[in-house]
Design an enzyme around this catalytic site. Sequence first.
Site, mmCIF file in Angstrom:
data_model
loop_
_atom_site.group_PDB
_atom_site.id
_atom_site.type_symbol
_atom_site.label_atom_id
_atom_site.label_comp_id
_atom_site.label_asym_id
_atom_site.label_seq_id
_atom_site.Cartn_x
_atom_site.Cartn_y
_atom_site.Cartn_z
ATOM 1 N N HIS A 81 43.302 96.537 5.465
ATOM 2 C CA HIS A 81 43.617 97.542 4.804
ATOM 3 C C HIS A 81 42.330 98.487 4.364
ATOM 4 C CE1 HIS A 81 45.487 100.862 2.401
ATOM 5 N NE2 HIS A 81 44.915 100.599 1.310
ATOM 6 N N ASP A 84 28.622 123.976 21.840
ATOM 7 C CA ASP A 84 28.801 122.483 21.612
ATOM 8 C C ASP A 84 27.889 121.800 20.645
ATOM 9 O OD1 ASP A 84 29.733 119.857 22.359
ATOM 10 O OD2 ASP A 84 30.726 120.753 24.223
ATOM 11 N N TRP A 122 37.132 94.036 1.341
ATOM 12 C CA TRP A 122 36.155 94.904 2.499
ATOM 13 C C TRP A 122 34.655 94.650 1.702
ATOM 14 C CZ3 TRP A 122 33.366 99.478 1.363
ATOM 15 C CH2 TRP A 122 32.973 100.020 0.209
ATOM 16 N N SER A 175 28.238 103.560 15.743
ATOM 17 C CA SER A 175 29.010 105.017 15.881
ATOM 18 C C SER A 175 28.734 105.999 14.961
ATOM 19 C CB SER A 175 30.669 104.719 15.998
ATOM 20 O OG SER A 175 31.260 105.819 15.787
ATOM 21 N N SER A 176 28.723 105.581 13.630
ATOM 22 C CA SER A 176 28.391 106.675 12.823
ATOM 23 C C SER A 176 27.074 107.213 12.558
ATOM 24 C CB SER A 176 28.541 105.807 11.173
ATOM 25 O OG SER A 176 29.728 105.467 10.961
ATOM 26 N N HIS A 190 27.737 102.417 -2.673
ATOM 27 C CA HIS A 190 28.020 103.490 -3.165
ATOM 28 C C HIS A 190 27.850 104.894 -2.769
ATOM 29 C CE1 HIS A 190 29.313 105.901 -6.807
ATOM 30 N NE2 HIS A 190 28.339 106.955 -6.553
ATOM 31 N N GLU A 223 28.382 105.152 0.310
ATOM 32 C CA GLU A 223 29.441 105.383 1.268
ATOM 33 C C GLU A 223 30.372 105.972 0.701
ATOM 34 O OE1 GLU A 223 29.744 104.755 4.428
ATOM 35 O OE2 GLU A 223 32.073 104.810 4.275
ATOM 36 N N TYR A 248 30.495 108.282 -1.287
ATOM 37 C CA TYR A 248 30.253 109.810 -1.403
ATOM 38 C C TYR A 248 30.274 110.265 0.251
ATOM 39 C CZ TYR A 248 29.779 110.173 -6.126
ATOM 40 O OH TYR A 248 30.338 110.110 -7.537
ATOM 41 N N SER A 296 35.974 123.648 -0.614
ATOM 42 C CA SER A 296 35.249 124.882 -0.450
ATOM 43 C C SER A 296 35.590 126.030 0.643
ATOM 44 C CB SER A 296 33.737 124.681 -0.772
ATOM 45 O OG SER A 296 33.627 123.712 -1.540
ATOM 46 N N HIS A 344 26.546 100.072 -11.104
ATOM 47 C CA HIS A 344 27.612 100.338 -11.633
ATOM 48 C C HIS A 344 28.926 99.413 -11.134
ATOM 49 C CE1 HIS A 344 28.912 104.168 -9.618
ATOM 50 N NE2 HIS A 344 29.356 103.307 -9.195
ATOM 51 N N HIS A 345 28.857 98.802 -9.923
ATOM 52 C CA HIS A 345 29.932 98.130 -9.487
ATOM 53 C C HIS A 345 29.615 96.593 -9.867
ATOM 54 C CE1 HIS A 345 31.521 101.010 -6.879
ATOM 55 N NE2 HIS A 345 30.420 101.651 -6.854
ATOM 56 N N THR A 393 29.348 117.219 -10.312
ATOM 57 C CA THR A 393 30.655 117.165 -10.110
ATOM 58 C C THR A 393 31.505 118.315 -10.751
ATOM 59 O OG1 THR A 393 30.380 114.794 -9.700
ATOM 60 C CG2 THR A 393 32.621 115.631 -9.611
ATOM 61 N N LYS A 427 31.155 121.777 -9.545
ATOM 62 C CA LYS A 427 31.789 122.031 -8.385
ATOM 63 C C LYS A 427 33.466 122.245 -8.816
ATOM 64 C CE LYS A 427 31.291 120.477 -4.476
ATOM 65 N NZ LYS A 427 30.100 121.398 -3.912
ATOM 66 N N ARG A 431 43.050 92.632 -9.689
ATOM 67 C CA ARG A 431 43.217 92.960 -8.339
ATOM 68 C C ARG A 431 43.117 91.902 -7.342
ATOM 69 N NH1 ARG A 431 37.484 96.034 -6.826
ATOM 70 N NH2 ARG A 431 38.705 96.543 -4.791
HETATM 71 C C1 HEM Z 1 32.987 110.791 -11.086
HETATM 72 C C2 HEM Z 1 32.358 109.961 -10.449
HETATM 73 C C3 HEM Z 1 32.444 108.507 -10.440
HETATM 74 C C4 HEM Z 1 32.304 107.670 -11.426
HETATM 75 C C5 HEM Z 1 31.819 108.031 -12.779
HETATM 76 C C6 HEM Z 1 32.663 106.258 -10.557
HETATM 77 C C7 HEM Z 1 32.410 105.192 -11.118
HETATM 78 C C8 HEM Z 1 32.803 104.040 -10.821
HETATM 79 C C9 HEM Z 1 32.554 102.671 -11.157
HETATM 80 C C10 HEM Z 1 31.978 102.182 -12.439
HETATM 81 C C11 HEM Z 1 33.147 101.583 -10.427
HETATM 82 C C12 HEM Z 1 33.148 100.131 -10.397
HETATM 83 C C13 HEM Z 1 34.151 99.629 -11.240
HETATM 84 C C14 HEM Z 1 34.486 98.064 -11.301
HETATM 85 O O1 HEM Z 1 34.504 97.558 -10.000
HETATM 86 O O2 HEM Z 1 34.378 97.451 -12.409
HETATM 87 C C15 HEM Z 1 33.695 102.380 -9.353
HETATM 88 C C16 HEM Z 1 34.295 101.722 -8.285
HETATM 89 C C17 HEM Z 1 34.772 102.272 -7.120
HETATM 90 N N1 HEM Z 1 34.608 104.040 -6.969
HETATM 91 FE FE1 HEM Z 1 34.044 105.113 -8.227
HETATM 92 N N2 HEM Z 1 33.316 106.421 -9.571
HETATM 93 C C18 HEM Z 1 33.286 107.873 -9.260
HETATM 94 C C19 HEM Z 1 33.477 108.527 -8.032
HETATM 95 C C20 HEM Z 1 34.046 107.893 -7.235
HETATM 96 C C21 HEM Z 1 34.219 108.673 -5.612
HETATM 97 C C22 HEM Z 1 34.297 110.229 -5.469
HETATM 98 C C23 HEM Z 1 34.682 107.736 -4.701
HETATM 99 C C24 HEM Z 1 35.237 107.772 -3.300
HETATM 100 C C25 HEM Z 1 35.599 108.750 -3.024
HETATM 101 C C26 HEM Z 1 34.539 106.404 -5.571
HETATM 102 C C27 HEM Z 1 35.255 105.100 -5.043
HETATM 103 C C28 HEM Z 1 35.125 104.022 -5.569
HETATM 104 C C29 HEM Z 1 35.517 102.678 -5.116
HETATM 105 C C30 HEM Z 1 35.932 102.451 -3.608
HETATM 106 C C31 HEM Z 1 35.376 101.974 -6.003
HETATM 107 C C32 HEM Z 1 35.850 100.130 -5.833
HETATM 108 C C33 HEM Z 1 34.893 99.323 -5.053
HETATM 109 C C34 HEM Z 1 35.599 98.217 -5.055
HETATM 110 O O3 HEM Z 1 35.153 97.385 -5.860
HETATM 111 O O4 HEM Z 1 36.217 97.668 -3.831
HETATM 112 N N3 HEM Z 1 34.136 106.462 -6.806
HETATM 113 N N4 HEM Z 1 33.783 103.826 -9.551
HETATM 114 CU CU LIG Z 2 30.009 103.445 -7.187
#
Ligand code: HEM
Ligand SMILES: [Cu+2]
Lengths: 538, 66
Positions: free
Chosen positions: A79, A108, A144, A170-171, A254, A256, A258, A269, A303-304, A329, A332, A451
Amino acid sequence: MATATTQDLHEEHHGAPKSFVQRWLMSTNHKDIGTLYLIFSLTMFFVGGSFAMLIRAELFKPGLELVQPYTFNELTTMHGLTMIFGAIMPAFVGLGNWMIPLMIGAPDMALPRMNNLSFWILPFAFILLYSTLLLPGGGPAGGWTMYPPLSLQSGSLAYAVFAIHLMGISSVMGAINIIATILNMRAPGMDLVKMPVFVWSWLITAFLLIAVIPVLAGAVTMLLTDKYFGTSFFNPGGGGDPVLYQHVFWFFGHPEVYIMILPAFGIISEIIPTFARKPIFGYKAMVLAIACIAFLSFLVWAHHMFAVGMPVGADIFFMYATMLIAVPTGIKVFNWVATMWGGSLTFETPMLFAIAFVVLFSIGGFSGLMLALVPADFQYHDTYFVVAHFHYVLVTGAAFAIMGAAYYWMPKWSGHMYSEFWGKVHFWCSLVFVNVLFFPQHFLGLAGMPRRIPDYNVAFAGFNMVSSIGGFLFGASQLIFLGVIIHCVFFSKQKAANRAWEGAKGLEWTVPSPAPYHTFEVPPVVRDEELAHSGADD
Amino acid sequence: MARMIEAAAVGEVEPPRRQVRDGTAAVARTPMGRAQRRGVRRTVTVLAVVIGIFYLLSFLQILLMK
Ligand code: HEM
Ligand SMILES: [Cu+2]
């Protein structure tokens, strides 16, 4: 200049190649390739969505009901990979292919044949990935993020790694194409600071892609050598360290996330000024904020992984760096609201999706801020709170922006208006059910539900059932979307005007609807009053 | 092929037929089109070198660290 470029090119005005193979398999036309990407992405939304339906069905009630634990892990892994690399990213590339040349007045993409190659790699990459589900040992099931040592247990790791390499190549080719197009193919008078924000957002995203895809390639290759070539990058037994993988992966991961949101910022916008009938508030601030977010995205990866136990200094650095992203952010979000402020607003479907984006993406941003707090994250990490966070930013963020973009530009693509009634039905169903689906997951996470588990404590039963019901209904709502698209493309009687939306600005609205097979073979004369942003103000 | 396009660009010969399929080929004959192609070539060269180095570093570290 103008005289030299308007020489008679008449004999080259011609339509699409007649044969199916020539037109679609061997296409070098940015609109056809854009269409291919969009169809592929929609298909993958439904494939990835089916995996999600199975996940929610298993979680409907406590206990192992439907699938084996290993299958459940395969489902979450597939998924995630499908939605990220198959649905969201190709949707943005498809939108970029279609709209960037139209928006900057180019005939083009700069590299039409490479464009064809970047698209056609993708279906093969995914066939390769899905084929692992049929192999004796089963498919990859480590999530993933593919953390070792778990991911190394999968017998099909090599397939997954090769598929990821293909998706990455590809990307990267797509990114090269987009940068080369934007930097070189703009019509005379289309200065960088007059470009639509969507084009800017893609330019910046393309640089992010180029910077981090090789890092992902390195990370997964190290997994491969650890499993098959006797290295021990991540194996403590041989002097390695599994935490190293997390550092390398998230240095890609991370940025990614964004990559999956910056083009959405660009789309919003475009939509909001059109339906507010006002130029975007603070054009330069919007572009700078995107660039700033892109830059900061390289400084926050850990932070992950607060829970792995880093030195306190590192924890604090990554916590503050992460919170710093809230500043651009916030700019915006403020500017989108300020654009609407005092405008003469109408609420057609694209605008509804855009407004929902602003509100719900912000909710995802707030839960992100909560997760960025080190001591709080010790509790939230790897719970459903994280799942709720990233689905708010990715579904009500990225996916809503993509749907808004589809409604916004469908008249230009197909030459017909979609059914506004059914578009709104799709919107309201999606809006309600997506919140029923994901909001309770915040509570589950705070209460401690981990999870990526197929079974859970009965204490979590209530919210899980609500979430699953929301999930099924959200999934079903997307069939309405499919219906609206099919109706618009094949059956709609309502012809779209060149400028399909009254308040729409930009070169893409100066060409006929549907956009002819070839556009801007003679560069357009760019007149500032046609543009969403003329560079005259701020 | 490159020589034929070049020749077509300065108007010596008709453009090779196959080329017309690309949208970009239509403008390749104009001075602006040629300038664009030069720009594209330069951009792609720079990007290819940068990406090449990135990939190389990614894989080199694997060889060095193992
Ligand atoms: C406002 C700004 C953001 C902050 C402060 C933030 C912060 C965080 C933090 C600290 C985690 C880790 C949580 C953990 O595993 O304990 C996380 C996970 C995640 N964030 Fe954000 N995030 C932000 C914006 C975004 C955006 C814009 C996206 C994607 C479009 C995003 C996608 C994700 C994803 C996919 C994960 C989980 C990854 C995984 O463990 O599988 N985040 N975020
Ligand atoms: Cu992140």
